[in-house]
Write an enzyme that holds these catalytic residues in place. Structure first.
Site, short mmCIF file in Angstrom:
data_model
loop_
_atom_site.label_atom_id
_atom_site.label_comp_id
_atom_site.label_asym_id
_atom_site.label_seq_id
_atom_site.Cartn_x
_atom_site.Cartn_y
_atom_site.Cartn_z
N LYS A 13 0.82 -1.21 0.00
CA LYS A 13 0.00 0.00 0.00
C LYS A 13 0.85 1.26 0.00
O LYS A 13 0.53 2.23 -0.67
CB LYS A 13 -0.91 0.04 1.24
CG LYS A 13 -1.94 -1.05 1.31
CD LYS A 13 -2.88 -0.84 2.50
CE LYS A 13 -2.17 -0.82 3.85
NZ LYS A 13 -1.55 -2.09 4.23
N ARG A 88 -7.99 1.37 10.06
CA ARG A 88 -7.63 0.00 10.43
C ARG A 88 -8.74 -0.71 11.18
O ARG A 88 -8.66 -1.91 11.45
CB ARG A 88 -6.38 -0.01 11.31
CG ARG A 88 -5.12 0.43 10.58
CD ARG A 88 -3.95 0.53 11.53
NE ARG A 88 -2.85 1.29 10.97
CZ ARG A 88 -1.85 0.73 10.28
NH1 ARG A 88 -1.82 -0.55 10.08
NH2 ARG A 88 -0.90 1.49 9.80
N ARG A 127 12.49 -8.85 4.21
CA ARG A 127 12.95 -7.48 4.47
C ARG A 127 13.99 -7.46 5.57
O ARG A 127 13.79 -8.10 6.60
CB ARG A 127 11.78 -6.62 5.00
CG ARG A 127 10.70 -6.32 4.03
CD ARG A 127 9.67 -5.49 4.78
NE ARG A 127 8.48 -5.25 4.02
CZ ARG A 127 7.33 -4.83 4.55
NH1 ARG A 127 7.25 -4.61 5.85
NH2 ARG A 127 6.29 -4.62 3.79
N ARG A 156 13.63 -6.60 11.42
CA ARG A 156 12.92 -5.93 12.50
C ARG A 156 12.07 -6.98 13.23
O ARG A 156 11.51 -7.87 12.57
CB ARG A 156 12.00 -4.83 11.96
CG ARG A 156 12.75 -3.65 11.36
CD ARG A 156 11.79 -2.51 11.06
NE ARG A 156 10.60 -2.99 10.39
CZ ARG A 156 9.37 -2.55 10.61
NH1 ARG A 156 9.14 -1.61 11.50
NH2 ARG A 156 8.35 -3.04 9.95
N ARG A 167 0.36 -10.16 13.07
CA ARG A 167 -0.12 -8.94 12.38
C ARG A 167 -1.23 -9.29 11.41
O ARG A 167 -2.20 -8.54 11.26
CB ARG A 167 1.04 -8.26 11.64
CG ARG A 167 1.99 -7.53 12.58
CD ARG A 167 3.33 -7.24 11.93
NE ARG A 167 3.24 -6.20 10.91
CZ ARG A 167 4.22 -5.94 10.04
NH1 ARG A 167 5.34 -6.63 10.06
NH2 ARG A 167 4.08 -4.98 9.15
#
Ligand SMILES: [Zn+2]
Length: 211
Positions: A13, A88, A127, A156, A167
């Site tokens: 996004k 959200r 990532r 991370r 998540r």
């Protein structure tokens, strides 16, 4: 034209939002960005937000909406805005719809980025970020070296596969109901396939946004 981007973490996004915003000549507004800006500028809402953050608390929806109201009222956003990560939960969607109405506007489109779970987990766990200079990388293993400064690349904590599953569960439980809410309120919800080539995804999004 107020466009709300919806989709799970890792759906792209942010990247696509930038591209769409550029093509339409309107700003992309992300909650984190406008929040930091409001704090930096010391606006009334920014100061209110800072109080919560300094206390280690979540900034309440009412304050976030106040910051959104300011952001949508700027001349830059007069023609419209792309909202990324702003909605959200259903209460946030309701708050935004009310706020838009107060400004004499409405949510014109909801764009849903569709990506299968296994692809999301693959993307996010690929990532890494440099421990030293914070340069982000995709497709480089943790423990390898940063091309810019030689620092060690780390993942991370939020991007560890277990954290990504959590998540995704939060997204399913809290954000997905927004789609039904939007349909129930006769908003224009368009779903796009957000897999494959990055330019192709932008094309699909732009086509979906045509009146
Ligand atoms: Zn580095």
């Amino acid at each position: 034209m107020i466009i709300v981007l919806l989709g799970p973490p890792g759906a792209g996004k942010g990247t696509q939002g930038e591209r769409i915003a550029q093509r339409l000549g309107i700003p992309k507004i992300a909650t984190g960005d406008v929040l930091r800006e409001a704090i930096r500028n010391g606006t009334e809402q920014g100061l209110a937000a800072k109080k919560y953050m300094d206390a280690g608390e979540l900034v309440p929806d009412s304050v976030i909406l106040g910051i959104m109201k300011d952001a949508l009222s700027t001349p830059a956003a007069a023609k419209g805005a792309i909202l990324d990560g702003v909605v959200r939960t259903v209460p946030q969607a309701e708050g935004l719809a009310k706020l838009a109405a107060e400004l004499g506007r409405k949510i014109d489109k909801v764009v849903l980025f569709d990506v299968p779970d296994d692809e999301l987990i693959r993307r996010i766990s690929g990532r890494t970020v440099c421990e030293k200079c914070q340069t982000p990388y995709t497709g480089r293993e943790p423990g390898t070296s940063c091309a810019k400064c030689g620092g060690k690349l780390v993942r991370r904590p939020d991007d560890e596969p277990e954290a990504v599953k959590t998540r995704l569960n939060v997204y399913r439980a809290q954000t997905e109901p927004v789609i039904q809410w939007a349909r129930d309120h006769d908003l224009d919800v368009v779903e796009i396939d957000a897999t494959g080539d990055i330019d192709l995804i932008t094309k699909r999004a732009m086509r979906a946004l045509e009146p």
